[in-house]
Design a protein around this motif. Structure first.
Motif, PDB file in Angstrom:
ATOM      1  N   LEU A 192       4.687  -6.148  62.008  1.00  0.00           N
ATOM      2  CA  LEU A 192       6.142  -4.758  61.754  1.00  0.00           C
ATOM      3  C   LEU A 192       6.606  -4.118  61.502  1.00  0.00           C
ATOM      4  CD1 LEU A 192       8.318  -6.726  64.345  1.00  0.00           C
ATOM      5  CD2 LEU A 192       8.529  -7.809  62.531  1.00  0.00           C
ATOM      6  N   SER A 193       5.617  -4.710  59.948  1.00  0.00           N
ATOM      7  CA  SER A 193       5.845  -4.348  59.233  1.00  0.00           C
ATOM      8  C   SER A 193       5.453  -2.315  59.067  1.00  0.00           C
ATOM      9  CB  SER A 193       6.305  -4.457  57.892  1.00  0.00           C
ATOM     10  OG  SER A 193       6.023  -4.084  56.663  1.00  0.00           O
ATOM     11  N   ARG A 194       5.991  -1.242  58.788  1.00  0.00           N
ATOM     12  CA  ARG A 194       5.494  -0.219  58.614  1.00  0.00           C
ATOM     13  C   ARG A 194       4.705   0.082  57.097  1.00  0.00           C
ATOM     14  NH1 ARG A 194       8.479   5.095  60.426  1.00  0.00           N
ATOM     15  NH2 ARG A 194       8.170   4.018  62.174  1.00  0.00           N
ATOM     16  N   LYS A 195       6.080  -0.471  55.773  1.00  0.00           N
ATOM     17  CA  LYS A 195       5.103   0.054  54.352  1.00  0.00           C
ATOM     18  C   LYS A 195       3.789  -1.347  54.384  1.00  0.00           C
ATOM     19  CE  LYS A 195       5.113   0.635  50.979  1.00  0.00           C
ATOM     20  NZ  LYS A 195       4.412   1.915  50.115  1.00  0.00           N
ATOM     21  N   ALA A 196       3.848  -2.274  55.166  1.00  0.00           N
ATOM     22  CA  ALA A 196       2.544  -2.782  55.311  1.00  0.00           C
ATOM     23  C   ALA A 196       1.432  -2.323  55.613  1.00  0.00           C
ATOM     24  CB  ALA A 196       2.810  -4.880  55.514  1.00  0.00           C
ATOM     25  N   LEU A 197       1.611  -2.140  57.114  1.00  0.00           N
ATOM     26  CA  LEU A 197       0.234  -1.099  57.896  1.00  0.00           C
ATOM     27  C   LEU A 197       0.363   0.158  57.438  1.00  0.00           C
ATOM     28  CD1 LEU A 197       2.034  -0.933  61.356  1.00  0.00           C
ATOM     29  CD2 LEU A 197      -0.024  -1.925  61.039  1.00  0.00           C
ATOM     30  N   GLU A 198       0.709   0.620  56.612  1.00  0.00           N
ATOM     31  CA  GLU A 198       0.590   1.919  55.537  1.00  0.00           C
ATOM     32  C   GLU A 198      -0.507   1.671  54.274  1.00  0.00           C
ATOM     33  OE1 GLU A 198       4.569   3.991  55.344  1.00  0.00           O
ATOM     34  OE2 GLU A 198       3.534   3.743  53.541  1.00  0.00           O
ATOM     35  N   ILE A 199      -0.467   0.576  53.599  1.00  0.00           N
ATOM     36  CA  ILE A 199      -0.937  -0.028  52.783  1.00  0.00           C
ATOM     37  C   ILE A 199      -2.127  -0.612  53.045  1.00  0.00           C
ATOM     38  CG2 ILE A 199      -1.178  -2.134  51.084  1.00  0.00           C
ATOM     39  CD1 ILE A 199       1.414  -1.998  51.038  1.00  0.00           C
ATOM     40  N   ALA A 200      -2.244  -0.952  54.463  1.00  0.00           N
ATOM     41  CA  ALA A 200      -3.005  -1.404  55.585  1.00  0.00           C
ATOM     42  C   ALA A 200      -4.215  -0.639  55.533  1.00  0.00           C
ATOM     43  CB  ALA A 200      -2.735  -2.685  56.635  1.00  0.00           C
ATOM     44  N   GLN A 201      -3.672   0.488  55.870  1.00  0.00           N
ATOM     45  CA  GLN A 201      -5.043   1.291  56.084  1.00  0.00           C
ATOM     46  C   GLN A 201      -6.042   2.406  55.262  1.00  0.00           C
ATOM     47  OE1 GLN A 201      -1.589   3.612  59.171  1.00  0.00           O
ATOM     48  NE2 GLN A 201      -3.448   4.860  60.510  1.00  0.00           N
ATOM     49  N   ALA A 202      -4.289   2.696  54.053  1.00  0.00           N
ATOM     50  CA  ALA A 202      -5.090   3.329  52.630  1.00  0.00           C
ATOM     51  C   ALA A 202      -6.376   2.066  52.215  1.00  0.00           C
ATOM     52  CB  ALA A 202      -3.801   3.006  51.946  1.00  0.00           C
ATOM     53  N   ARG A 203      -6.204   0.627  52.376  1.00  0.00           N
ATOM     54  CA  ARG A 203      -7.227  -0.715  52.258  1.00  0.00           C
ATOM     55  C   ARG A 203      -8.620  -0.214  52.437  1.00  0.00           C
ATOM     56  NH1 ARG A 203      -5.706  -4.327  49.277  1.00  0.00           N
ATOM     57  NH2 ARG A 203      -3.522  -5.398  50.067  1.00  0.00           N
ATOM     58  N   CYS A 204      -8.077  -0.066  53.503  1.00  0.00           N
ATOM     59  CA  CYS A 204      -9.849   0.280  54.882  1.00  0.00           C
ATOM     60  C   CYS A 204     -10.840   1.197  54.428  1.00  0.00           C
ATOM     61  CB  CYS A 204      -9.191   0.312  56.026  1.00  0.00           C
ATOM     62  SG  CYS A 204      -9.251  -1.910  56.319  1.00  0.00           S
ATOM     63  N   GLN A 205      -9.831   2.705  54.954  1.00  0.00           N
ATOM     64  CA  GLN A 205     -10.033   4.444  54.045  1.00  0.00           C
ATOM     65  C   GLN A 205     -10.559   3.945  52.651  1.00  0.00           C
ATOM     66  OE1 GLN A 205      -6.976   6.499  54.562  1.00  0.00           O
ATOM     67  NE2 GLN A 205      -7.158   6.829  56.400  1.00  0.00           N
ATOM     68  N   ALA A 206      -9.860   3.293  51.889  1.00  0.00           N
ATOM     69  CA  ALA A 206     -10.645   3.585  50.102  1.00  0.00           C
ATOM     70  C   ALA A 206     -11.929   2.680  50.419  1.00  0.00           C
ATOM     71  CB  ALA A 206      -9.508   2.183  49.562  1.00  0.00           C
ATOM     72  N   SER A 207     -11.926   1.477  50.872  1.00  0.00           N
ATOM     73  CA  SER A 207     -13.246   0.693  51.020  1.00  0.00           C
ATOM     74  C   SER A 207     -14.035   1.634  52.129  1.00  0.00           C
ATOM     75  CB  SER A 207     -12.921  -0.923  51.121  1.00  0.00           C
ATOM     76  OG  SER A 207     -12.965  -1.291  52.005  1.00  0.00           O
ATOM     77  N   GLN A 208     -14.108   2.220  52.880  1.00  0.00           N
ATOM     78  CA  GLN A 208     -15.041   3.063  54.278  1.00  0.00           C
ATOM     79  C   GLN A 208     -15.504   2.356  55.023  1.00  0.00           C
ATOM     80  OE1 GLN A 208     -17.978   5.186  52.288  1.00  0.00           O
ATOM     81  NE2 GLN A 208     -16.498   6.196  50.952  1.00  0.00           N
ATOM     82  N   ALA A 209     -14.416   1.236  55.228  1.00  0.00           N
ATOM     83  CA  ALA A 209     -14.954   0.355  56.198  1.00  0.00           C
ATOM     84  C   ALA A 209     -14.853   0.760  57.924  1.00  0.00           C
ATOM     85  CB  ALA A 209     -13.056  -0.779  56.617  1.00  0.00           C
TER      86      ALA A 209
END
Ligand SMILES: C[S@@+](CC[C@H](N)C(=O)[O-])C[C@H]1O[C@@H](n2cnc3c(N)ncnc32)[C@H](O)[C@@H]1O
Length: 407
Positions: A90-107
């Protein structure tokens, strides 16, 4: 004047607002994949845990429902590299972090969506594995939320659920009410604006400064929660939440029945063993073992009232089940190595549950040959020293060796 109950729309707005302001969980983003593993998020391991069966190598679809800032999603992606993975919140802010997190560790890729669980039909198709940690108990209508998820679970699919438990959160509830009373003047009135959340955080922190060390709320906080609650996001999630439903075994099973899904197992089965609580008295134990399953669990939580959350697997029939008691069945099955092993390959390893295991020479040699293609019998035939049925049974029971019935 009595406060009026907020509408479902107002609750959703307040929940979104909380997580826009305090996205959860607040773990820092890292460039390396997450350390170790969480077997509950490994499709083959979770499937084997629930059914006894390795599900084979087909490409599956996995959904992280209410993914928050993506700590779980990142594990799911790294642990299931062949799966098609979706996540929503539901939270856009949480999703932005989730996306950045997965990108950073090359998931491996994850399809992120900003979505209310009640609108889940907007996602295409069904999912084989749904992870839902920490969301259902924050919904205005948890039954409708779980039913919505159940509707997207494929037949034979598994849902991993985490919901709060009432008995282990007694002191948290009291503190939540105390903070509401101080901020809004009513313990029923949720903190409805960002300003109230900020005030609540300040007041909550101050209360823990002033409560004496022998105060039960203070004691529980220091003993169980303080290390997490250093972060404001965690403190807010625990003490400032506008919407929270805490379950007991009985209300949990009502929720499950209403969802139409089948209860499979708790993910911490040792806790739910009657022997753990009553093992010292054989006749009491025998009497308690006569109770139906739900009442057995209820008895355990009544006698050991520490459950702050339930973590369990639900399934959508038809689900296979195999206990591998027959040697013939084991020998005919395709052998897979558990994807959650530590220090492999060596004779001293950790299994999925981080239990230290010592492998004998023969077991080590056997496991090194396991390729997810050949059957146990085929591997045994290729080795100078075959494993005994007992040794094979032990590897299966420890879930180091996962078996897939050959078609
Ligand atoms: C306690 S957090 C859990 C986050 C994550 N699953 C974890 O365990 O780390 C709950 C999450 O559920 C999300 N959520 C709450 N209600 C929701 C709804 N109706 N639809 C979608 N997401 C929701 C919140 O935005 C929040 O990010």
């Amino acid at each position: 004047m009595q406060p009026t109950s907020p509408t479902a729309e107002q609750i959703l707005h307040q929940v979104r607002q909380l997580y826009e302001h305090y996205p959860f969980p607040p773990q820092p983003i890292a460039t390396l994949p997450p350390p170790g593993w969480n077997w509950r998020w490994s499709w083959p391991q979770a499937h084997a845990f629930c059914t006894g069966i390795h599900p084979g190598k087909r490409k599956v679809r996995i959904l992280d429902a209410g993914c928050g800032s993506g700590v779980g999603t990142e594990y799911i992606a790294h642990q299931n590299p062949d799966a098609e993975i979706w996540a929503f919140d539901l939270s856009r802010k949480a999703l932005e972090i989730a996306q950045a997190r997965c990108q950073a560790s090359q998931a491996p890729p994850v399809q992120f969506r900003e979505l209310n669980v009640y609108d889940i039909d907007q996602l295409p198709g069904e999912f084989d594995f749904i992870n839902c940690v920490g969301m259902i108990h924050h919904l205005p209508d948890p039954v409708a939320g779980l039913q919505a998820l159940a509707g997207k679970l494929a037949p034979g699919g598994i849902l991993h659920l985490f919901v709060y438990g009432e008995l282990g959160r007694h002191e948290i509830r009291l503190m939540q009410k105390a903070i509401r009373l101080l901020v809004t003047g009513s313990e029923q009135q949720p903190l409805a604006s960002v300003e109230q959340l900020q005030t609540g955080l300040k007041i909550g922190r101050s209360l823990f400064q002033v409560l004496p060390a022998d105060n039960p709320i203070q004691q529980q906080e220091r003993r169980r929660w303080a290390s997490e609650n250093v972060d404001d996001e965690c403190f807010a999630d625990m003490y400032l939440h506008p919407q929270e439903i805490n379950y007991t075994i009985d209300t949990l099973f009502e929720l499950i029945r209403a969802s139409g899904l089948q209860f499979l197992r708790f993910s911490n089965p040792q806790f739910w063993q009657l022997e753990r609580v009553l093992g010292k008295d054989e006749s009491l134990l025998a009497q308690a073992l006569q109770l139906p399953e739900q009442q057995r669990y209820r008895l355990i939580e009544l006698l050991d009232p520490v459950v702050a959350h339930y973590e369990l697997f639900l399934g959508k029939p038809p689900l296979p089940h195999q206990d591998w008691r027959s040697v013939e069945a084991i020998e005919a099955a395709v052998a897979h190595l558990s994807p959650c092993l530590g220090l492999w390959p060596s004779q001293s390893i950790f299994n999925y549950a981080y239990e230290a295991l010592s492998l004998g020479e023969a077991a080590f040699a056997f496991l090194q040959q396991v390729d997810g293609i050949r059957t146990v019998a085929e591997i045994q035939a290729s080795l100078p020293l075959a494993l005994s049925p007992e040794e094979l049974g032990q590897l299966v029971q420890q879930q180091v060796l996962l078996l897939e019935p050959r078609e």
